[in-house]
Scaffold this active site. Structure first.
Site, mmCIF file in Angstrom:
data_model
loop_
_atom_site.group_PDB
_atom_site.id
_atom_site.type_symbol
_atom_site.label_atom_id
_atom_site.label_comp_id
_atom_site.label_asym_id
_atom_site.label_seq_id
_atom_site.Cartn_x
_atom_site.Cartn_y
_atom_site.Cartn_z
ATOM 1 N N GLU A 8 0.914 5.904 0.007
ATOM 2 C CA GLU A 8 1.730 6.136 1.398
ATOM 3 C C GLU A 8 2.139 7.694 1.338
ATOM 4 O O GLU A 8 2.338 8.045 2.417
ATOM 5 C CB GLU A 8 3.224 5.316 0.920
ATOM 6 C CG GLU A 8 3.848 5.581 2.279
ATOM 7 C CD GLU A 8 3.417 4.706 3.455
ATOM 8 O OE1 GLU A 8 2.692 3.802 3.224
ATOM 9 O OE2 GLU A 8 4.183 4.816 4.657
ATOM 10 N N TYR A 46 10.128 7.285 2.814
ATOM 11 C CA TYR A 46 9.600 6.903 1.367
ATOM 12 C C TYR A 46 8.550 7.630 1.213
ATOM 13 O O TYR A 46 8.325 8.024 -0.066
ATOM 14 C CB TYR A 46 9.106 5.330 1.682
ATOM 15 C CG TYR A 46 8.374 4.780 0.427
ATOM 16 C CD1 TYR A 46 9.096 4.206 -0.510
ATOM 17 C CD2 TYR A 46 7.086 4.875 0.352
ATOM 18 C CE1 TYR A 46 8.233 3.909 -1.705
ATOM 19 C CE2 TYR A 46 6.255 4.379 -0.396
ATOM 20 C CZ TYR A 46 6.926 4.006 -1.930
ATOM 21 O OH TYR A 46 6.276 3.341 -2.742
ATOM 22 N N THR A 86 2.254 6.813 -4.902
ATOM 23 C CA THR A 86 1.562 6.033 -3.831
ATOM 24 C C THR A 86 0.674 6.586 -2.871
ATOM 25 O O THR A 86 0.685 7.682 -2.547
ATOM 26 C CB THR A 86 2.739 5.173 -3.194
ATOM 27 O OG1 THR A 86 2.428 4.963 -2.040
ATOM 28 C CG2 THR A 86 3.652 6.348 -3.017
ATOM 29 N N LYS A 117 8.504 10.210 -2.287
ATOM 30 C CA LYS A 117 7.442 9.945 -3.388
ATOM 31 C C LYS A 117 6.698 11.344 -3.314
ATOM 32 O O LYS A 117 6.001 11.563 -4.659
ATOM 33 C CB LYS A 117 6.526 8.882 -3.131
ATOM 34 C CG LYS A 117 7.337 7.513 -3.260
ATOM 35 C CD LYS A 117 7.116 7.018 -4.649
ATOM 36 C CE LYS A 117 7.700 5.674 -4.871
ATOM 37 N NZ LYS A 117 7.583 5.071 -6.208
ATOM 38 N N ALA A 128 10.721 2.029 -11.195
ATOM 39 C CA ALA A 128 11.709 1.832 -10.011
ATOM 40 C C ALA A 128 11.735 2.671 -8.839
ATOM 41 O O ALA A 128 11.570 3.797 -8.943
ATOM 42 C CB ALA A 128 13.221 1.771 -10.891
HETATM 43 P P1 NDP Z 1 9.435 -3.662 -6.512
HETATM 44 O O1 NDP Z 1 10.105 -3.430 -5.113
HETATM 45 O O2 NDP Z 1 8.915 -5.210 -6.432
HETATM 46 O O3 NDP Z 1 10.500 -3.379 -7.578
HETATM 47 C C1 NDP Z 1 11.189 -2.406 -7.363
HETATM 48 C C2 NDP Z 1 11.956 -2.309 -8.799
HETATM 49 O O4 NDP Z 1 12.832 -1.100 -8.735
HETATM 50 C C3 NDP Z 1 13.078 -3.404 -9.152
HETATM 51 O O5 NDP Z 1 13.005 -3.787 -10.126
HETATM 52 C C4 NDP Z 1 14.355 -2.939 -8.665
HETATM 53 O O6 NDP Z 1 15.510 -3.411 -9.308
HETATM 54 C C5 NDP Z 1 14.152 -1.585 -9.260
HETATM 55 N N1 NDP Z 1 15.219 -0.633 -8.712
HETATM 56 C C6 NDP Z 1 15.467 -0.363 -7.300
HETATM 57 N N2 NDP Z 1 16.395 0.759 -7.089
HETATM 58 C C7 NDP Z 1 17.064 0.756 -8.259
HETATM 59 C C8 NDP Z 1 17.941 1.721 -8.646
HETATM 60 N N3 NDP Z 1 18.638 2.366 -7.996
HETATM 61 N N4 NDP Z 1 17.996 1.864 -10.128
HETATM 62 C C9 NDP Z 1 17.349 1.051 -11.080
HETATM 63 N N5 NDP Z 1 16.338 0.135 -10.429
HETATM 64 C C10 NDP Z 1 16.124 0.042 -9.357
HETATM 65 O O7 NDP Z 1 8.300 -2.742 -6.533
HETATM 66 P P2 NDP Z 1 6.763 -2.577 -6.936
HETATM 67 O O8 NDP Z 1 6.747 -3.462 -8.255
HETATM 68 O O9 NDP Z 1 6.006 -3.418 -6.291
HETATM 69 O O10 NDP Z 1 6.486 -1.298 -7.239
HETATM 70 C C11 NDP Z 1 6.770 -0.515 -8.621
HETATM 71 C C12 NDP Z 1 6.606 0.992 -8.064
HETATM 72 O O11 NDP Z 1 5.192 1.258 -7.629
HETATM 73 C C13 NDP Z 1 7.575 1.367 -6.954
HETATM 74 O O12 NDP Z 1 7.959 2.860 -7.550
HETATM 75 C C14 NDP Z 1 7.022 1.585 -5.528
HETATM 76 O O13 NDP Z 1 7.354 2.596 -4.931
HETATM 77 C C15 NDP Z 1 5.412 1.933 -6.386
HETATM 78 N N6 NDP Z 1 4.327 1.712 -5.606
HETATM 79 C C16 NDP Z 1 4.225 0.413 -5.436
HETATM 80 C C17 NDP Z 1 2.977 -0.202 -4.635
HETATM 81 C C18 NDP Z 1 2.572 -1.592 -4.487
HETATM 82 O O14 NDP Z 1 1.611 -1.597 -3.382
HETATM 83 N N7 NDP Z 1 3.119 -2.489 -4.877
HETATM 84 C C19 NDP Z 1 1.718 0.937 -4.498
HETATM 85 C C20 NDP Z 1 2.176 2.382 -4.927
HETATM 86 C C21 NDP Z 1 3.270 2.574 -5.526
HETATM 87 P P3 NDP Z 1 15.941 -5.030 -8.698
HETATM 88 O O15 NDP Z 1 15.219 -6.188 -9.033
HETATM 89 O O16 NDP Z 1 17.501 -4.893 -9.105
HETATM 90 O O17 NDP Z 1 15.893 -4.737 -7.073
HETATM 91 P P1 GDR Z 2 3.376 -0.500 2.919
HETATM 92 O O1 GDR Z 2 3.356 -2.221 2.694
HETATM 93 O O2 GDR Z 2 4.327 -0.082 4.166
HETATM 94 O O3 GDR Z 2 1.910 -0.165 2.887
HETATM 95 O O4 GDR Z 2 4.016 -0.276 1.540
HETATM 96 P P2 GDR Z 2 3.830 -3.255 3.761
HETATM 97 O O5 GDR Z 2 3.371 -4.636 3.409
HETATM 98 O O6 GDR Z 2 5.434 -3.397 3.887
HETATM 99 O O7 GDR Z 2 3.174 -2.756 5.078
HETATM 100 C C1 GDR Z 2 1.736 -2.849 5.495
HETATM 101 C C2 GDR Z 2 1.423 -2.717 6.712
HETATM 102 O O8 GDR Z 2 1.744 -3.830 7.471
HETATM 103 C C3 GDR Z 2 2.193 -3.871 8.578
HETATM 104 N N1 GDR Z 2 3.281 -4.638 9.109
HETATM 105 C C4 GDR Z 2 4.011 -5.228 8.609
HETATM 106 N N2 GDR Z 2 4.680 -5.026 7.259
HETATM 107 C C5 GDR Z 2 5.844 -5.614 6.892
HETATM 108 N N3 GDR Z 2 6.311 -5.362 5.842
HETATM 109 N N4 GDR Z 2 6.091 -6.635 7.924
HETATM 110 C C6 GDR Z 2 5.733 -6.875 8.803
HETATM 111 O O9 GDR Z 2 6.232 -7.918 9.718
HETATM 112 C C7 GDR Z 2 4.489 -6.279 9.321
HETATM 113 N N5 GDR Z 2 3.678 -6.407 10.466
HETATM 114 C C8 GDR Z 2 2.689 -5.479 10.345
HETATM 115 C C9 GDR Z 2 2.973 -2.579 8.548
HETATM 116 O O10 GDR Z 2 3.325 -1.606 9.701
HETATM 117 C C10 GDR Z 2 2.021 -1.524 7.583
HETATM 118 O O11 GDR Z 2 1.219 -1.036 8.280
HETATM 119 C C11 GDR Z 2 3.742 -0.884 0.357
HETATM 120 C C12 GDR Z 2 5.020 -0.771 -0.723
HETATM 121 O O12 GDR Z 2 4.400 -1.585 -1.995
HETATM 122 C C13 GDR Z 2 5.345 0.789 -1.056
HETATM 123 O O13 GDR Z 2 5.888 0.645 -2.129
HETATM 124 C C14 GDR Z 2 3.684 1.174 -1.544
HETATM 125 O O14 GDR Z 2 4.103 2.610 -2.038
HETATM 126 C C15 GDR Z 2 2.600 1.335 -0.539
HETATM 127 O O15 GDR Z 2 2.776 -0.250 -0.241
HETATM 128 C C16 GDR Z 2 1.369 1.791 -1.169
#
Ligand code: NDP
Ligand code: GDR
Length: 337
Positions: free
Chosen positions: A127, A149, A125, A153, A81
């Site tokens: 990030e 963010y 992450t 992290k 989360a």
């Molecule tokens: P999502 O945004 O899809 O899911 C986030 C989850 O966290 C949801 O279930 C959300 O619940 C829950 N959440 C948010 N705020 C709270 C809170 N205050 N209390 C309890 N639950 C909460 O993220 P991802 O599945 O993509 O990512 C999973 C994890 O991995 C995250 O920690 C993210 O930062 C990290 N991460 C993700 C990457 C990616 O590319 N996807 C890469 C690296 C790290 P709700 O459904 O209610 O919104």
């Molecule tokens: P990121 O993912 O920031 O890497 O975080 P995101 O897809 O939001 O952005 C990736 C890159 O795309 C550029 N970008 C845009 N991004 C969004 N969202 N919307 C736009 O319109 C747009 N145009 C260009 C951004 O500037 C950025 O460079 C994700 C999340 O899943 C994090 O929780 C996780 O930790 C990291 O990946 C690894």
């Protein structure tokens, strides 16, 4: 039967991880926060909502952690989360610090007190690497976060390491590079692109508005990455691992691959704020840059080296960037039929 508890089970990774653990025979529990209408869309779409035991849980509420950890008696705790949208973290910096940083120590300290033998996974992450210090990035690359963010992290990452070293907890961090899927949140750039292109391919006329097209990301498939999380917790000794594909791609290239999967032939013109893309086949404008999507500080280049995970966990990414773009674009196109 092993018991696992997943925070963020309603998110992209939570849903895929829950499915994987159910397939492995685990009893799966998950934390859900209080919202007006329970959001189990992803669990439903994987057909597993009825197989999971859900518990009230909020990252900001210490008491919910205490009750869950006392009552569930889990063997493995996956902390997925988070306030996970980087772009929103400049608008919600204090909340993000609390949810993505402080909450990690709330969980770790409760585990230390109530269930010190439980294995713990922290969702770290790429990030955290932020401003490029080294290419490709590994577990030892210097951290230089570029967003609230990323900074939050970093705290979660170091406090996980600290509880491992201080109290002997089996606590591991996965430093995961971007991973996507048809279940990806709609505001992230890959899904925003594939949903927008699917609507255009179905006859729509609204161009997709994006920000920085030159940023590079190392994108993999979420299904592969949750397998890596599980593998980390099966090791005798806890540690930190990078999961990545080792291939980096610009936003523009991802857009092109997704467009090709839907039969488009894109013509790019202009640059910076004036950049556009048109489909040669239909003459439709499909993308224009809108500076409102630029970030106050950008992470320009992410490319990970997953060698440690490959060697020690036997993990590997199985979906390449074209396969990923095609999977997501096709799924969004089919959903509009
Ligand atoms: P999502 O945004 O899809 O899911 C986030 C989850 O966290 C949801 O279930 C959300 O619940 C829950 N959440 C948010 N705020 C709270 C809170 N205050 N209390 C309890 N639950 C909460 O993220 P991802 O599945 O993509 O990512 C999973 C994890 O991995 C995250 O920690 C993210 O930062 C990290 N991460 C993700 C990457 C990616 O590319 N996807 C890469 C690296 C790290 P709700 O459904 O209610 O919104
Ligand atoms: P990121 O993912 O920031 O890497 O975080 P995101 O897809 O939001 O952005 C990736 C890159 O795309 C550029 N970008 C845009 N991004 C969004 N969202 N919307 C736009 O319109 C747009 N145009 C260009 C951004 O500037 C950025 O460079 C994700 C999340 O899943 C994090 O929780 C996780 O930790 C990291 O990946 C690894």
């Amino acid at each position: 039967m092993k018991k696992a508890f997943i925070t963020g089970i309603t998110g992209q990774d939570g849903a895929y991880l829950a499915k994987l653990l159910l397939e492995k025979g685990y009893e799966v529990h998950g934390g859900v926060r209080r919202i007006s209408q329970p959001e189990t869309t992803r669990l439903n779409s994987l057909g597993i909502a009825g197989d999971i035991q859900l518990h009230d849980f909020d990252l900001l509420e210490q008491n919910s952690m205490f009750r869950v950890i006392r009552d569930v008696e889990m063997d493995e705790f996956y902390n997925l989360a988070a306030q996970s949208f980087v772009g929103a973290s400049w608008e919600l910096p204090v909340y993000t610090a609390d949810a993505d940083g402080m909450a990690v120590v709330r969980i770790l300290d409760t585990l230390r007190t109530l269930r010190p033998d439980c294995r713990f996974y922290q969702a770290s992450t790429s990030e955290m690497f932020g401003l490029v210090q080294e290419v490709p990035q590994t577990e030892t690359t210097r951290l230089y976060p570029r967003s609230p963010y990323g900074a939050a992290k970093v705290y979660g990452h170091y406090i996980t390491m600290n509880y491992r070293e201080s109290f002997g907890l089996h606590a591991s961090s996965g430093i995961l590079f971007n991973h996507e899927s048809p279940l990806r949140g709609k505001e992230f750039v890959t899904r925003k692109i594939t949903m927008g292109l699917a609507a255009l391919a179905r006859g729509g006329n609204t161009p997709i508005e994006l920000g920085n097209m030159d940023a590079r990301r190392d994108w993999g498939f979420a299904g592969d990455y949750v397998d890596g999380m599980w593998r980390m917790l099966q090791q005798d000794v806890a540690d930190d691992y990078v999961l990545a594909t080792g291939v980096t791609t610009t936003i523009r290239e991802f857009f092109t691959y997704a467009g090709e999967a839907l039969g488009m032939d894109l013509d790019w013109s202009g640059e910076g704020e004036n950049e556009t893309a048109t489909d040669r086949k239909t003459g439709k404008l499909v993308m224009k840059v809108n500076p409102k999507f630029y970030r106050p500080a950008e992470v320009d280049l992410l490319i990970g080296n997953p060698q440690k995970a490959v060697a020690k966990l036997g993990w590997k990414a199985t979906v390449d960037i074209r396969g990923l773009a095609s999977m997501m674009a096709t799924s969004d196109f089919d959903a509009l039929s």
